[in-house]
Design a protein around this motif. Structure first.
Motif, PDB file in Angstrom:
ATOM      1  N   LYS A  64     -21.451 -54.297  51.297  1.00 17.71           N
ATOM      2  CA  LYS A  64     -21.792 -53.226  50.365  1.00 17.71           C
ATOM      3  C   LYS A  64     -21.597 -53.697  48.927  1.00 17.71           C
ATOM      4  O   LYS A  64     -20.576 -54.306  48.602  1.00 17.71           O
ATOM      5  N   CYS A  65     -22.560 -53.403  48.079  1.00 19.51           N
ATOM      6  CA  CYS A  65     -22.443 -53.732  46.654  1.00 19.51           C
ATOM      7  C   CYS A  65     -21.412 -52.789  46.036  1.00 19.51           C
ATOM      8  O   CYS A  65     -21.615 -51.577  45.993  1.00 19.51           O
ATOM      9  N   GLN A  66     -20.328 -53.367  45.553  1.00 19.21           N
ATOM     10  CA  GLN A  66     -19.238 -52.589  44.965  1.00 19.21           C
ATOM     11  C   GLN A  66     -19.487 -52.262  43.493  1.00 19.21           C
ATOM     12  O   GLN A  66     -19.189 -51.178  43.028  1.00 19.21           O
ATOM     13  N   ALA A  67     -20.011 -53.262  42.760  1.00 18.59           N
ATOM     14  CA  ALA A  67     -20.207 -53.096  41.322  1.00 18.59           C
ATOM     15  C   ALA A  67     -21.210 -54.131  40.826  1.00 18.59           C
ATOM     16  O   ALA A  67     -21.415 -55.160  41.463  1.00 18.59           O
ATOM     17  N   ILE A  68     -21.816 -53.821  39.698  1.00 19.95           N
ATOM     18  CA  ILE A  68     -22.713 -54.754  39.026  1.00 19.95           C
ATOM     19  C   ILE A  68     -22.270 -54.829  37.569  1.00 19.95           C
ATOM     20  O   ILE A  68     -21.992 -53.806  36.933  1.00 19.95           O
ATOM     21  N   THR A  69     -22.188 -56.058  37.049  1.00 17.90           N
ATOM     22  CA  THR A  69     -21.774 -56.277  35.667  1.00 17.90           C
ATOM     23  C   THR A  69     -22.960 -56.786  34.867  1.00 17.90           C
ATOM     24  O   THR A  69     -23.641 -57.714  35.297  1.00 17.90           O
ATOM     25  N   ALA A  70     -23.197 -56.179  33.721  1.00 17.29           N
ATOM     26  CA  ALA A  70     -24.256 -56.625  32.813  1.00 17.29           C
ATOM     27  C   ALA A  70     -23.613 -56.970  31.473  1.00 17.29           C
ATOM     28  O   ALA A  70     -22.777 -56.218  30.957  1.00 17.29           O
ATOM     29  N   ILE A  71     -24.006 -58.128  30.938  1.00  9.02           N
ATOM     30  CA  ILE A  71     -23.480 -58.560  29.649  1.00  9.02           C
ATOM     31  C   ILE A  71     -24.628 -58.560  28.645  1.00  9.02           C
ATOM     32  O   ILE A  71     -25.628 -59.258  28.833  1.00  9.02           O
ATOM     33  N   TYR A  72     -24.481 -57.753  27.612  1.00  8.18           N
ATOM     34  CA  TYR A  72     -25.495 -57.609  26.577  1.00  8.18           C
ATOM     35  C   TYR A  72     -25.037 -58.325  25.309  1.00  8.18           C
ATOM     36  O   TYR A  72     -23.952 -58.901  25.272  1.00  8.18           O
ATOM     37  N   ASP A  73     -25.845 -58.284  24.268  1.00 18.13           N
ATOM     38  CA  ASP A  73     -25.487 -58.929  23.007  1.00 18.13           C
ATOM     39  C   ASP A  73     -24.181 -58.399  22.422  1.00 18.13           C
ATOM     40  O   ASP A  73     -23.394 -59.153  21.863  1.00 18.13           O
ATOM     41  N   ASN A  74     -23.950 -57.093  22.552  1.00 21.50           N
ATOM     42  CA  ASN A  74     -22.793 -56.515  21.885  1.00 21.50           C
ATOM     43  C   ASN A  74     -21.870 -55.693  22.790  1.00 21.50           C
ATOM     44  O   ASN A  74     -20.968 -55.035  22.304  1.00 21.50           O
ATOM     45  N   LEU A  75     -22.085 -55.721  24.105  1.00 21.87           N
ATOM     46  CA  LEU A  75     -21.204 -54.986  24.995  1.00 21.87           C
ATOM     47  C   LEU A  75     -21.306 -55.504  26.419  1.00 21.87           C
ATOM     48  O   LEU A  75     -22.255 -56.201  26.777  1.00 21.87           O
ATOM     49  N   ILE A  93     -17.776 -56.918  23.857  1.00 20.59           N
ATOM     50  CA  ILE A  93     -18.321 -58.145  24.419  1.00 20.59           C
ATOM     51  C   ILE A  93     -17.239 -59.167  24.775  1.00 20.59           C
ATOM     52  O   ILE A  93     -17.403 -59.964  25.701  1.00 20.59           O
ATOM     53  N   ASP A  94     -16.112 -59.141  24.103  1.00 19.15           N
ATOM     54  CA  ASP A  94     -15.054 -60.115  24.380  1.00 19.15           C
ATOM     55  C   ASP A  94     -13.983 -59.587  25.340  1.00 19.15           C
ATOM     56  O   ASP A  94     -12.914 -60.187  25.481  1.00 19.15           O
ATOM     57  N   SER A  95     -14.283 -58.493  26.038  1.00 18.51           N
ATOM     58  CA  SER A  95     -13.329 -57.913  26.981  1.00 18.51           C
ATOM     59  C   SER A  95     -13.214 -58.761  28.242  1.00 18.51           C
ATOM     60  O   SER A  95     -14.125 -59.514  28.586  1.00 18.51           O
ATOM     61  N   ASN A  96     -12.120 -58.605  28.936  1.00 14.87           N
ATOM     62  CA  ASN A  96     -11.865 -59.312  30.186  1.00 14.87           C
ATOM     63  C   ASN A  96     -12.585 -58.583  31.319  1.00 14.87           C
ATOM     64  O   ASN A  96     -12.158 -57.501  31.734  1.00 14.87           O
ATOM     65  N   VAL A  97     -13.649 -59.179  31.824  1.00 13.09           N
ATOM     66  CA  VAL A  97     -14.447 -58.553  32.874  1.00 13.09           C
ATOM     67  C   VAL A  97     -13.615 -58.342  34.139  1.00 13.09           C
ATOM     68  O   VAL A  97     -13.740 -57.313  34.812  1.00 13.09           O
ATOM     69  N   GLY A  98     -12.747 -59.294  34.448  1.00  8.12           N
ATOM     70  CA  GLY A  98     -11.901 -59.168  35.632  1.00  8.12           C
ATOM     71  C   GLY A  98     -11.013 -57.935  35.581  1.00  8.12           C
ATOM     72  O   GLY A  98     -10.843 -57.237  36.586  1.00  8.12           O
ATOM     73  N   SER A  99     -10.468 -57.638  34.414  1.00  9.62           N
ATOM     74  CA  SER A  99      -9.615 -56.444  34.297  1.00  9.62           C
ATOM     75  C   SER A  99     -10.442 -55.169  34.424  1.00  9.62           C
ATOM     76  O   SER A  99      -9.955 -54.167  34.948  1.00  9.62           O
ATOM     77  N   LEU A 100     -11.686 -55.212  33.970  1.00 14.80           N
ATOM     78  CA  LEU A 100     -12.566 -54.046  34.111  1.00 14.80           C
ATOM     79  C   LEU A 100     -12.895 -53.808  35.585  1.00 14.80           C
ATOM     80  O   LEU A 100     -12.813 -52.672  36.080  1.00 14.80           O
ATOM     81  N   VAL A 101     -13.261 -54.872  36.289  1.00 17.92           N
ATOM     82  CA  VAL A 101     -13.599 -54.748  37.709  1.00 17.92           C
ATOM     83  C   VAL A 101     -12.370 -54.315  38.508  1.00 17.92           C
ATOM     84  O   VAL A 101     -12.480 -53.540  39.460  1.00 17.92           O
ATOM     85  N   ALA A 102     -11.190 -54.791  38.115  1.00 13.31           N
ATOM     86  CA  ALA A 102      -9.954 -54.427  38.812  1.00 13.31           C
ATOM     87  C   ALA A 102      -9.634 -52.939  38.692  1.00 13.31           C
ATOM     88  O   ALA A 102      -8.856 -52.411  39.497  1.00 13.31           O
ATOM     89  N   LEU A 103     -10.224 -52.260  37.719  1.00 14.76           N
ATOM     90  CA  LEU A 103     -10.017 -50.813  37.569  1.00 14.76           C
ATOM     91  C   LEU A 103     -10.715 -50.004  38.660  1.00 14.76           C
ATOM     92  O   LEU A 103     -10.336 -48.863  38.919  1.00 14.76           O
ATOM     93  N   ALA A 104     -11.738 -50.569  39.282  1.00 21.86           N
ATOM     94  CA  ALA A 104     -12.574 -49.811  40.216  1.00 21.86           C
ATOM     95  C   ALA A 104     -11.777 -49.079  41.294  1.00 21.86           C
ATOM     96  O   ALA A 104     -11.965 -47.871  41.471  1.00 21.86           O
ATOM     97  N   PRO A 105     -10.889 -49.741  42.036  1.00 22.74           N
ATOM     98  CA  PRO A 105     -10.158 -49.000  43.082  1.00 22.74           C
ATOM     99  C   PRO A 105      -9.313 -47.859  42.529  1.00 22.74           C
ATOM    100  O   PRO A 105      -9.238 -46.790  43.137  1.00 22.74           O
TER     101      PRO A 105
END
Length: 123
Positions: A64-75, A93-105
């Motif tokens: 199952k697809c849990q999440a999708i991450t998109a990186i744009y010019d400014n976010l 744009i300089d945020s830690n993607v891993g910490s964002l994904v870890a918020l999901a549960p």
């Protein structure tokens, strides 16, 4: 703790996180922090496209697809699949993607009563 208070705490605690939006799979906004009148710009209308993309990605036999991450010019936009909800995290744009994904549960757990209520209404 109320769900909107939980969203506020999450946004304030995670560096670079600008907003958390909770919508249904059609893109109808249910919750948002900060409120729309705060002036924080967020992408709109992407929830329905995400729901379709997540359904298609789940058909690749990788689970199952849990999440999708998109990186744009400014976010960075992380969209979490939590049927019938879509949780969107909008970050600098300089945020830690891993910490964002870890918020999901944690967000899924906090939104469980809302998800269950929506499921009851849909049936």
């Amino acid at each position: 703790m109320l769900v909107d208070e939980c969203l506020e705490q999450v946004v304030k605690r995670i560096p670079g996180l600008r907003a958390v939006l909770v919508s249904d799979r059609d893109g109808i906004a249910i919750l948002r922090y900060p409120p729309e009148e705060s002036g924080v710009a967020t992408p709109s209308g992407m929830e329905a496209a995400f729901a379709i993309a997540a359904d298609q990605a789940s058909k690749t036999y990788m689970g199952k697809c849990q999440a999708i991450t998109a990186i744009y010019d400014n976010l960075i936009l992380v969209q979490v699949n939590d049927p019938p909800l879509v949780i969107s995290l909008v970050a600098d744009i300089d945020s830690n993607v891993g910490s964002l994904v870890a918020l999901a549960p944690k967000l899924r757990d906090a939104l469980a009563p809302l998800r269950e209520a929506l499921a009851r209404v849909a049936h």
